[in-house]
Design a protein around this motif. Structure first.
Motif, PDB file in Angstrom:
ATOM      1  N   MET A  46      27.241  49.325  38.410  1.00  0.00           N
ATOM      2  CA  MET A  46      27.996  49.393  39.927  1.00  0.00           C
ATOM      3  C   MET A  46      29.560  49.963  39.557  1.00  0.00           C
ATOM      4  O   MET A  46      30.222  48.898  39.438  1.00  0.00           O
ATOM      5  CB  MET A  46      27.923  48.067  40.578  1.00  0.00           C
ATOM      6  CG  MET A  46      26.351  47.516  40.767  1.00  0.00           C
ATOM      7  SD  MET A  46      25.824  48.778  42.131  1.00  0.00           S
ATOM      8  CE  MET A  46      24.943  50.077  41.427  1.00  0.00           C
ATOM      9  N   PRO A  47      29.750  51.256  39.572  1.00  0.00           N
ATOM     10  CA  PRO A  47      31.076  51.375  39.697  1.00  0.00           C
ATOM     11  C   PRO A  47      31.634  51.408  41.201  1.00  0.00           C
ATOM     12  O   PRO A  47      30.835  51.265  41.995  1.00  0.00           O
ATOM     13  CB  PRO A  47      30.928  53.139  39.276  1.00  0.00           C
ATOM     14  CG  PRO A  47      29.469  53.483  39.850  1.00  0.00           C
ATOM     15  CD  PRO A  47      28.807  52.362  39.880  1.00  0.00           C
ATOM     16  N   ASN A  48      33.002  51.470  41.262  1.00  0.00           N
ATOM     17  CA  ASN A  48      33.753  51.482  42.405  1.00  0.00           C
ATOM     18  C   ASN A  48      34.387  52.991  42.711  1.00  0.00           C
ATOM     19  O   ASN A  48      34.737  53.554  41.692  1.00  0.00           O
ATOM     20  CB  ASN A  48      34.368  50.346  42.769  1.00  0.00           C
ATOM     21  CG  ASN A  48      35.685  49.971  41.854  1.00  0.00           C
ATOM     22  OD1 ASN A  48      35.783  50.820  40.906  1.00  0.00           O
ATOM     23  ND2 ASN A  48      36.179  48.936  41.909  1.00  0.00           N
ATOM     24  N   THR A  49      34.996  53.264  43.948  1.00  0.00           N
ATOM     25  CA  THR A  49      35.496  54.314  44.200  1.00  0.00           C
ATOM     26  C   THR A  49      36.773  54.620  43.580  1.00  0.00           C
ATOM     27  O   THR A  49      37.059  55.858  43.326  1.00  0.00           O
ATOM     28  CB  THR A  49      35.914  54.419  45.796  1.00  0.00           C
ATOM     29  OG1 THR A  49      36.628  53.360  46.117  1.00  0.00           O
ATOM     30  CG2 THR A  49      34.443  54.448  46.491  1.00  0.00           C
ATOM     31  N   PRO A  50      37.680  53.565  43.019  1.00  0.00           N
ATOM     32  CA  PRO A  50      38.704  53.835  42.240  1.00  0.00           C
ATOM     33  C   PRO A  50      38.713  54.737  40.961  1.00  0.00           C
ATOM     34  O   PRO A  50      39.388  55.191  40.480  1.00  0.00           O
ATOM     35  CB  PRO A  50      39.266  52.591  42.031  1.00  0.00           C
ATOM     36  CG  PRO A  50      38.901  51.775  43.042  1.00  0.00           C
ATOM     37  CD  PRO A  50      37.591  52.229  43.369  1.00  0.00           C
ATOM     38  N   CYS A  51      37.404  54.826  40.545  1.00  0.00           N
ATOM     39  CA  CYS A  51      36.961  55.669  39.754  1.00  0.00           C
ATOM     40  C   CYS A  51      37.363  57.255  39.704  1.00  0.00           C
ATOM     41  O   CYS A  51      37.611  57.790  38.729  1.00  0.00           O
ATOM     42  CB  CYS A  51      35.542  55.855  39.052  1.00  0.00           C
ATOM     43  SG  CYS A  51      34.270  56.465  40.136  1.00  0.00           S
ATOM     44  N   LEU A  52      37.546  57.561  40.820  1.00  0.00           N
ATOM     45  CA  LEU A  52      38.025  59.006  41.140  1.00  0.00           C
ATOM     46  C   LEU A  52      39.508  59.152  40.761  1.00  0.00           C
ATOM     47  O   LEU A  52      39.987  60.245  40.581  1.00  0.00           O
ATOM     48  CB  LEU A  52      38.067  58.907  42.618  1.00  0.00           C
ATOM     49  CG  LEU A  52      36.551  58.883  43.221  1.00  0.00           C
ATOM     50  CD1 LEU A  52      36.758  59.127  44.711  1.00  0.00           C
ATOM     51  CD2 LEU A  52      35.798  60.378  42.800  1.00  0.00           C
ATOM     52  N   ILE A  53      40.382  57.998  40.460  1.00  0.00           N
ATOM     53  CA  ILE A  53      41.771  58.170  40.018  1.00  0.00           C
ATOM     54  C   ILE A  53      41.878  57.301  38.886  1.00  0.00           C
ATOM     55  O   ILE A  53      42.762  57.134  38.266  1.00  0.00           O
ATOM     56  CB  ILE A  53      42.776  57.618  41.220  1.00  0.00           C
ATOM     57  CG1 ILE A  53      42.381  55.877  41.469  1.00  0.00           C
ATOM     58  CG2 ILE A  53      42.751  58.623  42.417  1.00  0.00           C
ATOM     59  CD1 ILE A  53      43.527  55.301  42.236  1.00  0.00           C
ATOM     60  N   GLY A  54      40.728  56.950  38.124  1.00  0.00           N
ATOM     61  CA  GLY A  54      40.930  56.357  36.681  1.00  0.00           C
ATOM     62  C   GLY A  54      41.168  54.837  36.646  1.00  0.00           C
ATOM     63  O   GLY A  54      41.588  54.283  35.660  1.00  0.00           O
ATOM     64  N   ALA A  55      40.943  54.321  37.772  1.00  0.00           N
ATOM     65  CA  ALA A  55      41.161  52.853  38.083  1.00  0.00           C
ATOM     66  C   ALA A  55      40.137  52.057  38.352  1.00  0.00           C
ATOM     67  O   ALA A  55      40.013  51.106  39.121  1.00  0.00           O
ATOM     68  CB  ALA A  55      42.210  52.645  38.985  1.00  0.00           C
ATOM     69  N   ALA A  56      38.871  52.430  37.870  1.00  0.00           N
ATOM     70  CA  ALA A  56      37.425  51.905  38.227  1.00  0.00           C
ATOM     71  C   ALA A  56      37.448  50.515  37.672  1.00  0.00           C
ATOM     72  O   ALA A  56      38.053  50.106  36.712  1.00  0.00           O
ATOM     73  CB  ALA A  56      36.132  52.732  37.733  1.00  0.00           C
ATOM     74  N   ALA A  57      36.648  49.659  38.086  1.00  0.00           N
ATOM     75  CA  ALA A  57      36.314  48.419  37.563  1.00  0.00           C
ATOM     76  C   ALA A  57      34.616  48.504  37.690  1.00  0.00           C
ATOM     77  O   ALA A  57      34.259  48.055  38.824  1.00  0.00           O
ATOM     78  CB  ALA A  57      36.799  47.145  38.346  1.00  0.00           C
TER      79      ALA A  57
END
Length: 110
Positions: A46-57
Motif C-alpha cells: 500500500m504505497p501513498n501519493t508522496p511516492c510521486l516526489i520520493g517521499a512515500a511511506a
C-alpha cells in the motif's frame, strides 16, 4: 478486473514461480493467492501519493508462499525494498489486516 488479470498471469509460462506485487486496494492476499497459480509468491503493498516526489511511506505484507521459506522471504523483502524504497520508505507490516491502518494513517486510501 482482478480475476481477469490473475487469469492472464496464470497463462504466462513460469507464472507459478512468479513474484506478484499488488497495489490493488482492498484485494486481500488470500484473494490473490486463490486466483493465481499455486506457488506464485504474492506481496501486497500500500504505497501513498508522496511516492510521486520520493517521499512515500509504503507498508507491505508477504503472502503465505512469499514467506514460506527463509530464501523466498528474503528475496521478496529485498525486491519490495528496492522497488518501493526508491521512492521513499518501505516497511513490512507483520499482519495483513494492519495494512488498513497503514492506509488510513499514510493517506494512501481513496
Amino acid at each position: 478486473i482482478i480475476p481477469s488479470v490473475c487469469a492472464d498471469i496464470a497463462k504466462v509460462e513460469g507464472g507459478s514461480d512468479a513474484v506478484i506485487i499488488s497495489i490493488a486496494a482492498g484485494v486481500t492476499l488470500a484473494t490473490l493467492e486463490g486466483a493465481l497459480p499455486k506457488g506464485a509468491r504474492v506481496i501486497r503493498v500500500m504505497p501513498n501519493t508522496p511516492c510521486l516526489i520520493g517521499a512515500a511511506a509504503s507498508g507491505y505484507s508477504l503472502g503465505s508462499t512469499a514467506s514460506s521459506t527463509t530464501e523466498h522471504a528474503l528475496h521478496c523483502r529485498g525486491l519490495v525494498s528496492t522497488i518501493f524504497g526508491s521512492v521513499g520508505l518501505a516497511m513490512e507490516v507483520p499482519s495483513e489486516h494492519l495494512l488498513d491502518a497503514v492506509t488510513g494513517v499514510s493517506g494512501s486510501g481513496p
